[in-house]
Scaffold this motif. Structure first.
Motif, PDB file in Angstrom:
ATOM      1  N   LYS A  46      -3.687   5.033   4.113  1.00  0.00           N
ATOM      2  CA  LYS A  46      -3.461   4.079   3.325  1.00  0.00           C
ATOM      3  C   LYS A  46      -2.762   2.932   3.963  1.00  0.00           C
ATOM      4  O   LYS A  46      -2.969   1.702   3.490  1.00  0.00           O
ATOM      5  CB  LYS A  46      -2.304   4.775   2.179  1.00  0.00           C
ATOM      6  CG  LYS A  46      -1.824   3.683   0.881  1.00  0.00           C
ATOM      7  CD  LYS A  46      -1.054   4.523   0.086  1.00  0.00           C
ATOM      8  CE  LYS A  46      -0.751   3.596  -0.968  1.00  0.00           C
ATOM      9  NZ  LYS A  46       0.065   4.359  -2.301  1.00  0.00           N
TER      10      LYS A  46
ATOM     11  N   GLU B 154      -1.305   9.194   3.923  1.00  0.00           N
ATOM     12  CA  GLU B 154      -0.354   8.047   3.988  1.00  0.00           C
ATOM     13  C   GLU B 154      -0.845   7.283   5.325  1.00  0.00           C
ATOM     14  O   GLU B 154      -0.485   5.997   5.189  1.00  0.00           O
ATOM     15  CB  GLU B 154       0.982   8.620   4.102  1.00  0.00           C
ATOM     16  CG  GLU B 154       1.655   9.201   2.891  1.00  0.00           C
ATOM     17  CD  GLU B 154       3.006  10.052   2.904  1.00  0.00           C
ATOM     18  OE1 GLU B 154       3.471  10.291   1.929  1.00  0.00           O
ATOM     19  OE2 GLU B 154       3.027  10.657   4.199  1.00  0.00           O
TER      20      GLU B 154
ATOM     21  N   ASP C 158       6.229   5.914  -1.558  1.00  0.00           N
ATOM     22  CA  ASP C 158       5.828   4.808  -0.623  1.00  0.00           C
ATOM     23  C   ASP C 158       7.074   4.140  -0.047  1.00  0.00           C
ATOM     24  O   ASP C 158       6.715   3.630   1.056  1.00  0.00           O
ATOM     25  CB  ASP C 158       4.936   4.005  -1.562  1.00  0.00           C
ATOM     26  CG  ASP C 158       3.616   4.344  -1.791  1.00  0.00           C
ATOM     27  OD1 ASP C 158       3.405   5.371  -1.299  1.00  0.00           O
ATOM     28  OD2 ASP C 158       2.926   3.789  -2.630  1.00  0.00           O
TER      29      ASP C 158
END
Length: 594
Positions: free
Chosen positions: A340, A337, A271
């Motif tokens: 997110k 990703e 992340d």
């Protein structure tokens, strides 16, 4: 050959052109964050020269106190004779002289503001943004400049500018180029690479848990993506500067370089790394959007005043939006990703009451004065998240109504073609491009989404590209006060109270210290404190304000244990899948293109 009228014109010019402004910076007291600046301005026949340090720096739309670190100012003529001077405002020094002369200036700079990304000196490096170090005069703003650094022998100096005659000197066409070409000098790690005939350098100051090989691999992929949006590259050399720090974080775009600051331990986790490479993509896009085309009001830059524009959302928010397209297309990040990150952006928007008050055009114009904190969240928005969502809505609308043949990327391609610096563009220009590309008038759309507070139907919008914004089945209803608090040992201190929410209606405000709910002492968090209650329950809240114990009654609202998520629908139609591919450059996760 110069003709006679030209010679007469030159003779009448109040200052002598075609000569460089020479800057020198000596650093021998790095531990104390001090640097000594010397400047030689070309010969001038004016009665005085106003010499200024900028009041802001490009990329940060905020008036800064950059002149507050200047001391020991001194002025001399070309023969070393002292010149009289006076300070006429907080950032301007007026130097007087009786006859034509070069003007030599000396002063000391205190540089200990790393997070501003304008000036920082210590015993291991210096980050030199001209706005924080080097004064200028309007009379010579367009003259060539040179920069000579006197720094420790073990230091390496890097900039987007061309090198001068040694490894610690640089040259530029004018002050504007100097101001947009920061210098990193010090003990740093450097890697060079070449892609499609263009030269790149990654320079890292500071130790950290970064993986240089991974950074280089992904940066090489990233810099290949420019032609996915634009027809040409505006540079032959580009420098990625990275600071691995103990606190400062953020990034700033420059003419053909960027400075990215992250905590030294915020690179290794996936992340964290995605956040880093996304920032790199954001600043890379700025090489076109802002540095080669930008809104009216910012052309040319006025370094001594606010540069107003109602299109900062397009400069910054659209850049945030387009970074995901480049990262996905290059295979650097994944669909999941991206979902997110989009989830965070949408949920942040929905949890910002200010979205009902301030439009993206208004927040652009007010960027210079908008404040954060509780009031900012309740009554304002920001150019990044709102600009991202407006850009997404416009992109999907263009794609859906053209069966994928026209997109928001085309708008930016045309902005680069039609409004490249030194030109600029207005809202009317953007709407003209939209009509040119789509054949439709976007005036009403613009009024609804840009000039008025943004109110998007995310379900309908995302469904067009085969996505949904839905709550996980495991989410459960929970009671809420519509507020945020931090634990301070024995009490919970409110730091945000949502406008018109339960706590707001009951008269609570940030700074109130909640002691008990229904006479039960608070637990470690608001959610833990309220877990035994249900929505619509009336509770008594005891709190401390101005050192007095007070009490109020409120009706709890409904929230959920988990937020909504953006995710791909399982069985998209062919049209949805095709639009997703046209939108993000990769196939829909649940459905291959047919």
């Amino acid at each position: 050959m110069i003709n006679k009228p030209t010679l007469i014109a030159l003779a009448c010019t109040p200052f002598f052109s075609f000569a460089e402004v020479a800057y020198q910076l000596k650093i021998d007291q790095g531990t104390h964050h001090l640097g000594d600046v010397s400047i030689t301005f070309p010969k001038s026949a004016q009665s005085h020269l106003d010499i200024k340090l900028p009041d802001w720096r490009t990329g940060r739309y905020e008036i800064l106190n950059l002149a507050n670190g200047v001391r020991l100012f001194n002025a001399e003529d070309q023969n070393g004779k002292a010149l009289e001077w006076e300070k006429v405002d907080k950032s301007t020094w007026r130097v007087h002289f009786d006859e034509p002369t070069k003007v030599n200036i000396d002063y000391q700079v205190y540089a200990n503001e790393l997070g501003l990304r304008a000036r920082h000196i210590d015993d291991s490096h210096a980050f030199i943004d001209a706005s924080g170090f080097f004064m200028f005069s309007d009379s010579f703003r367009q003259e060539p400049v040179s920069v000579e650094l006197d720094v420790p022998d073990t230091w390496r100096s890097v900039s987007g500018m061309a090198f001068g005659d040694n490894k610690h000197s640089f040259v530029a066409n004018n002050y504007d180029v100097l101001l947009d070409s920061p210098i990193e000098t010090g003990i740093n790690e450097s890697r060079k690479f070449e892609v499609d005939g263009r030269h790149y350098e990654l320079v890292i100051w500071g130790e950290g848990n970064y993986d240089v090989a991974l950074m280089l691999r992904d940066l090489e992929k990233l810099v290949k993506t420019g032609t996915l949006i634009w027809d040409a590259y505006p540079y032959q050399r580009y420098v990625f500067m990275v600071h691995a720090t103990s606190g400062a974080r953020g990034a700033t775009e420059h003419l053909n370089s960027t400075i990215i600051q992250r905590h030294r331990d915020s690179f290794a986790k996936r992340d964290d790394y995605v956040a880093f490479i996304s920032t790199a993509a954001h600043e890379f896009i700025h090489t076109w959007n802002v540095k080669n085309y930008r809104p009216a009001g910012l052309v040319p830059y006025d370094y001594m005043d606010i540069n107003y524009s109602d299109l900062l959302w397009l400069a910054e928010g659209s850049t945030s939006y387009l970074e995901d397209y480049l990262l996905l297309s290059a295979g650097i990040t994944t669909n999941q990703e991206y979902f997110k990150g989009l989830t965070r952006t949408i949920n942040r928007h929905l949890n910002t009451p200010g979205r009902e008050i301030q439009s993206v055009a208004q927040t652009s114009f007010d960027k210079w004065i908008n404040q954060g904190g509780d009031h900012g969240k309740n009554f304002s928005t920001n150019i990044y998240s709102e600009g991202t969502l407006v850009s997404m809505a416009l992109d999907i609308d263009l794609l859906a109504k053209s069966d994928g043949s026209v997109s928001y990327k085309d708008v930016h391609r045309e902005l680069y073609k039609q409004h490249k610096l030194p030109n600029s563009f207005t809202s009317a220009d953007v709407k003209a491009i939209l009509k040119q590309l789509s054949g439709r008038d976007y005036s009403q759309w613009w009024t609804k989404h840009v000039d008025e507070p943004l109110n998007l139907d995310f379900d309908a919008l995302l469904a067009q590209v085969g996505l949904e914004h839905t709550r996980p089945s495991s989410a459960k209803p929970v009671a809420s006060m519509d507020a945020i608090a931090k634990n301070s040992g024995e009490v919970l201190i409110l730091n945000h109270v949502a406008r018109e929410g339960a706590a707001w209606t009951a008269g609570l405000t940030p700074g109130d210290k909640i002691v008990a709910v229904n006479k039960q002492h608070v637990r470690k968090s608001l959610s833990a404190t309220l877990q035994s209650f249900s929505a619509s329950d009336k509770v008594t809240v005891d709190f401390i304000r101005r050192d007095r114990l007070m009490s109020t009654t409120l009706t709890l609202s409904r929230d959920y244990s988990k937020p909504k998520l953006v995710r791909a629908i399982l069985n998209p139609s062919i049209r949805q899948a095709n639009l997703y591919k046209a939108w993000m450059g990769v196939e829909h996760p649940s459905h291959p293109i047919k």
